[in-house]
Design a protein around this motif. Structure first.
Motif, PDB file in Angstrom:
ATOM      1  N   ILE A 239       0.836  -1.200   0.000  1.00  0.00           N
ATOM      2  CA  ILE A 239       0.000   0.000   0.000  1.00  0.00           C
ATOM      3  C   ILE A 239       0.872   1.250   0.000  1.00  0.00           C
ATOM      4  O   ILE A 239       0.551   2.246  -0.661  1.00  0.00           O
ATOM      5  N   ASN A 240       1.983   1.212   0.739  1.00  0.00           N
ATOM      6  CA  ASN A 240       2.931   2.338   0.692  1.00  0.00           C
ATOM      7  C   ASN A 240       3.446   2.545  -0.726  1.00  0.00           C
ATOM      8  O   ASN A 240       3.614   3.676  -1.188  1.00  0.00           O
ATOM      9  N   GLU A 241       3.717   1.433  -1.423  1.00  0.00           N
ATOM     10  CA  GLU A 241       4.187   1.544  -2.806  1.00  0.00           C
ATOM     11  C   GLU A 241       3.110   2.139  -3.708  1.00  0.00           C
ATOM     12  O   GLU A 241       3.409   2.859  -4.663  1.00  0.00           O
ATOM     13  N   LEU A 242       1.849   1.833  -3.413  1.00  0.00           N
ATOM     14  CA  LEU A 242       0.750   2.383  -4.216  1.00  0.00           C
ATOM     15  C   LEU A 242       0.557   3.869  -3.957  1.00  0.00           C
ATOM     16  O   LEU A 242      -0.085   4.559  -4.737  1.00  0.00           O
ATOM     17  N   GLY A 243       1.105   4.356  -2.837  1.00  0.00           N
ATOM     18  CA  GLY A 243       0.972   5.776  -2.520  1.00  0.00           C
ATOM     19  C   GLY A 243      -0.363   6.123  -1.906  1.00  0.00           C
ATOM     20  O   GLY A 243      -1.002   7.090  -2.307  1.00  0.00           O
ATOM     21  N   VAL A 244      -0.807   5.326  -0.930  1.00  0.00           N
ATOM     22  CA  VAL A 244      -2.079   5.580  -0.252  1.00  0.00           C
ATOM     23  C   VAL A 244      -1.785   6.051   1.162  1.00  0.00           C
ATOM     24  O   VAL A 244      -1.040   5.412   1.891  1.00  0.00           O
ATOM     25  N   SER A 245      -2.374   7.177   1.533  1.00  0.00           N
ATOM     26  CA  SER A 245      -2.196   7.680   2.894  1.00  0.00           C
ATOM     27  C   SER A 245      -3.342   7.221   3.778  1.00  0.00           C
ATOM     28  O   SER A 245      -4.453   6.990   3.316  1.00  0.00           O
ATOM     29  N   GLU A 246      -3.060   7.078   5.067  1.00  0.00           N
ATOM     30  CA  GLU A 246      -4.054   6.722   6.087  1.00  0.00           C
ATOM     31  C   GLU A 246      -4.841   5.456   5.737  1.00  0.00           C
ATOM     32  O   GLU A 246      -6.072   5.421   5.824  1.00  0.00           O
ATOM     33  N   PRO A 247      -4.161   4.367   5.323  1.00  0.00           N
ATOM     34  CA  PRO A 247      -4.908   3.135   5.062  1.00  0.00           C
ATOM     35  C   PRO A 247      -5.313   2.465   6.371  1.00  0.00           C
ATOM     36  O   PRO A 247      -4.728   2.717   7.426  1.00  0.00           O
ATOM     37  N   VAL A 248      -6.317   1.615   6.288  1.00  0.00           N
ATOM     38  CA  VAL A 248      -6.739   0.797   7.430  1.00  0.00           C
ATOM     39  C   VAL A 248      -6.472  -0.655   7.074  1.00  0.00           C
ATOM     40  O   VAL A 248      -6.997  -1.166   6.083  1.00  0.00           O
ATOM     41  N   ILE A 249      -5.612  -1.322   7.859  1.00  0.00           N
ATOM     42  CA  ILE A 249      -5.273  -2.737   7.624  1.00  0.00           C
ATOM     43  C   ILE A 249      -5.441  -3.444   8.957  1.00  0.00           C
ATOM     44  O   ILE A 249      -4.673  -3.212   9.887  1.00  0.00           O
ATOM     45  N   GLN A 250      -6.447  -4.308   9.054  1.00  0.00           N
ATOM     46  CA  GLN A 250      -6.774  -4.938  10.329  1.00  0.00           C
ATOM     47  C   GLN A 250      -7.024  -6.426  10.153  1.00  0.00           C
ATOM     48  O   GLN A 250      -7.533  -6.860   9.118  1.00  0.00           O
ATOM     49  N   GLN A 251      -6.644  -7.183  11.179  1.00  0.00           N
ATOM     50  CA  GLN A 251      -6.973  -8.599  11.217  1.00  0.00           C
ATOM     51  C   GLN A 251      -8.441  -8.770  11.575  1.00  0.00           C
ATOM     52  O   GLN A 251      -8.969  -8.073  12.429  1.00  0.00           O
ATOM     53  N   GLN A 252      -9.100  -9.708  10.895  1.00  0.00           N
ATOM     54  CA  GLN A 252     -10.493 -10.033  11.216  1.00  0.00           C
ATOM     55  C   GLN A 252     -10.607 -11.545  11.331  1.00  0.00           C
ATOM     56  O   GLN A 252     -10.450 -12.267  10.348  1.00  0.00           O
ATOM     57  N   GLY A 253     -10.854 -12.008  12.531  1.00  0.00           N
ATOM     58  CA  GLY A 253     -10.917 -13.453  12.740  1.00  0.00           C
ATOM     59  C   GLY A 253      -9.535 -14.078  12.669  1.00  0.00           C
ATOM     60  O   GLY A 253      -8.512 -13.430  12.879  1.00  0.00           O
ATOM     61  N   LEU A 254      -9.499 -15.380  12.352  1.00  0.00           N
ATOM     62  CA  LEU A 254      -8.237 -16.129  12.351  1.00  0.00           C
ATOM     63  C   LEU A 254      -7.549 -16.159  10.999  1.00  0.00           C
ATOM     64  O   LEU A 254      -6.354 -16.467  10.922  1.00  0.00           O
ATOM     65  N   ASP A 255      -8.269 -15.839   9.925  1.00  0.00           N
ATOM     66  CA  ASP A 255      -7.649 -15.998   8.613  1.00  0.00           C
ATOM     67  C   ASP A 255      -8.060 -14.909   7.615  1.00  0.00           C
ATOM     68  O   ASP A 255      -7.922 -15.100   6.410  1.00  0.00           O
ATOM     69  N   ARG A 256      -8.536 -13.763   8.124  1.00  0.00           N
ATOM     70  CA  ARG A 256      -8.972 -12.716   7.199  1.00  0.00           C
ATOM     71  C   ARG A 256      -8.350 -11.369   7.557  1.00  0.00           C
ATOM     72  O   ARG A 256      -8.029 -11.125   8.717  1.00  0.00           O
ATOM     73  N   ILE A 257      -8.191 -10.541   6.538  1.00  0.00           N
ATOM     74  CA  ILE A 257      -7.603  -9.213   6.704  1.00  0.00           C
ATOM     75  C   ILE A 257      -8.509  -8.203   6.015  1.00  0.00           C
ATOM     76  O   ILE A 257      -8.917  -8.402   4.863  1.00  0.00           O
ATOM     77  N   VAL A 258      -8.843  -7.131   6.734  1.00  0.00           N
ATOM     78  CA  VAL A 258      -9.629  -6.035   6.169  1.00  0.00           C
ATOM     79  C   VAL A 258      -8.678  -4.940   5.723  1.00  0.00           C
ATOM     80  O   VAL A 258      -7.793  -4.513   6.477  1.00  0.00           O
ATOM     81  N   VAL A 259      -8.818  -4.499   4.483  1.00  0.00           N
ATOM     82  CA  VAL A 259      -7.995  -3.421   3.932  1.00  0.00           C
ATOM     83  C   VAL A 259      -8.925  -2.332   3.418  1.00  0.00           C
ATOM     84  O   VAL A 259      -9.790  -2.605   2.572  1.00  0.00           O
TER      85      VAL A 259
END
Length: 605
Positions: A239-259
């Protein structure tokens, strides 16, 4: 009874109002589109800043506001078109291995105010952007962890002088096949000494003796946790390479990621880069009997490669795309870490004149219709993009050709950001356009203002001067909510605006209870000052009970909810606390200041 205010109460209310206004004020100035540049591994120098400004000046951006904040260079623009054009110019001129160039929205408030307070963040539904829910393939993570034992097992077998063995990982099981049971048992002890994280089993079938192994339950759970955490780190780097500021990256449950990527303007490229698992492997071309067949990309022909990998994408610490000076074709320039460089040097030193192949590996996800339902199918594609003669000993830096221009650029980005420890699938995707985000802000703002205005007018008509005091408390309550959201760097979402509107109704409810209690006391013949005191004192327990129970519900929503529900719960929690302060403490200080200490026969209520 005089109902006069001690000095500390008046000062406390004045300080809270002043601080609240200061912390809420930045939200009135909005934000300006900006290009942000930061260094990957060091601080920006004055020479760097001068160079960035010169690049922009040479490109025709002469009247640009420049800031240096938290080790970042920020160039502010009047519109998004200039912002994107400036980003493209800077990205073209700057080395991606040294600098990260990103699009951003920065606070447009004056410098003196920025040093005191910051505006609250806007969520995806207000600012626009893209939301991904990504599922990590935990089975692949465990398979990869088990496959790491294969080179060590092969080395041990060679050192023991045992021939005609087969070591492989198939169908989720690590296995070694031997001709002799005694050799099998001898190597079992060796493997157990080196593989403390494995559960071993032995068996015989026909003329062969087998060792099979899998990760222990504890090791598998640890590998899954590590895969999830490394994927989060890798996604953040991408995401840093894409040039996005203030991203939200969170774990959800045991095998999922919210972006969540607010403000992303190229959602297709974001999806492609985040979900990509492309990496490289370097292998020797081999004529041995156990060599593995691969397809060449250029013509589809088969080429046999050694099963032992020289280096992988995990050992690449830097990569950039460019043009090969000899052939004029796109190339990826690769920098290896120390371990990878040593391994590359050892292999190429013994194989000068032999062929080395570059294998491009990617997990492609396709939607396949099975029994009338669309099912995601993961296909692992392994292609040889280049096979060249080793003409000299290679070490830390070399180049790889055989890719298209865009493919080389994307691969360099993925190698810089790091490889995903396990493949991910995008199982849910939502996109909010920037125009829809602006509409949401406008409609949410209008609904909040309209609700506040209607309540204030009603209170002023029904309770006269006391109603005006309640209206002032409501406005103060909204200001304090915004101030607290900014101070906590919380994110305001559309459900959050709904929480603010709900809080307005709840806050005025407290004043209605107080004022009706004062009316009752006056009708029963109680003196004015005693009625004011009784109204606040006797209504307090009812107001506290109602607000505490609502606060408990809001805390439960925040604890168990996700996404929009959390946004609603945060503003509701803050609103309940601030409304208790303004509706009970704030209005009483004002009422006491206006009517306390005076002999009155009636009240304007």
């Amino acid at each position: 009874m005089t109902n006069t205010n001690p000095l500390w109460k008046t000062l406390l209310l004045a300080v809270v109002l002043l601080v609240g206004v200061l912390f809420a004020l930045p939200n009135l100035f909005g934000s300006d589109p900006a290009v942000q540049i930061s260094a990957r591994s060091a601080e920006l120098t004055t020479e760097d800043v001068s160079r960035f400004s010169k690049v922009l000046s040479d490109a025709g951006f002469t009247d640009v506001e420049v800031r240096e904040e938290d080790g970042r260079y920020l160039a502010l623009f009047d519109n998004e078109d200039d912002q994107i054009r400036a980003r493209d110019v800077l990205a073209d001129k700057l080395d991606p291995n040294t600098y990260i160039t990103a699009l951003n929205l920065v606070d447009a408030s004056p410098a003196w105010l920025r040093s005191i307070a910051a505006p609250m963040y806007l969520g995806l539904d207000l600012r626009g952007g893209v939301h991904f829910l990504m599922e990590v393939d935990m089975g692949a993570a465990i398979d990869t962890a088990e496959e790491r034992f294969i080179p060590a097992w092969k080395r041990d077998v060679r050192e023991a002088g045992i021939r005609r063995t087969s070591i492989q990982h198939t169908d989720g099981v690590l296995s070694a096949r031997f001709r002799d049971v005694a050799d099998r048992d001898r190597m079992l002890d060796k493997f157990r000494d080196e593989g403390g994280d494995l559960d071993f089993e032995t068996s015989e079938e026909g003329e062969f003796a087998y060792i099979t192994a899998n990760l222990t339950e504890a090791a598998a759970e640890e590998e899954q946790r590590a895969a999830l955490q490394q994927n989060i780190v890798t996604l953040r780097n991408r995401i840093n390479e894409l040039g996005v500021s203030e991203p939200v990256i969170q774990q959800q449950g045991l095998d999922r990621i919210v972006v969540q990527l607010p403000g992303v303007q190229d959602t297709a490229r974001a999806k492609e880069i985040l979900g990509a698992t492309a990496t490289l492997e370097y292998r020797l071309v081999s004529t041995r009997s156990d060599a593995r067949p691969y397809k060449r990309r250029e013509d589809g022909s088969t080429i046999m490669l050694d099963r032992d990998i020289i280096v992988t994408g995990d050992q690449i610490k830097g990569a950039s795309s460019g043009i090969d000076q000899q052939t004029g074709t796109p190339a990826v320039f690769v920098n290896l870490d120390n371990a990878g460089a040593r391994r590359m040097q050892e292999v190429t030193q013994d194989n000068v004149g032999n062929l080395m192949a570059v294998v491009y590996i990617e997990n492609r996800i396709d939607n396949v219709e099975i029994n009338g339902e669309l099912v995601k199918k993961v296909t692992k594609v392994e292609e040889v993009i280049n096979a060249a003669t080793i003409r000299d000993v290679l070490s830390h830096r070399f180049q790889t050709t055989g890719l298209g221009a865009q493919e080389a650029s994307d691969l360099a980005l993925l190698l810089r950001a790091g490889a995903l420890k396990a493949p991910v699938q995008i199982v849910e995707e939502r996109t909010v356009g920037p125009s829809l985000g602006r509409d949401n802000i406008r409609q949410g703002f209008l609904s909040a203002v309209a609700g506040l205005a209607i309540v204030v007018v009603f209170m002023a008509v029904y309770y006269r001067v006391f109603g005006i005091i309640a209206g002032f408390a409501l406005i103060t309550n909204v200001v304090l909510i915004v101030a607290v959201l900014g101070a906590l760097t919380a994110t305001l979402t559309l459900p959050g605006i709904a929480g603010i509107v709900l809080t307005v109704g709840m806050a005025v409810d407290a004043n209605v209870l107080i004022f009706e209690r004062i009316r009752e006391e006056l009708r029963s013949g109680t003196a004015v000052q005693a009625a004011i005191s009784a109204g606040y004192d006797k209504a307090f327990s009812t107001i506290a009970d109602a607000n505490v129970t609502t606060l408990i519900a809001a805390i439960v929503l925040f604890s168990l909810g996700t996404g929009p529900i959390k946004g609603f719960a945060i503003t509701l929690c803050i609103g309940i606390l601030t409304s208790m302060f303004t509706a009970i403490f704030g209005t009483r200080v004002i009422v006491n200041a206006l009517y306390g200490g005076r002999r009155l026969s009636a009240l304007p209520i």
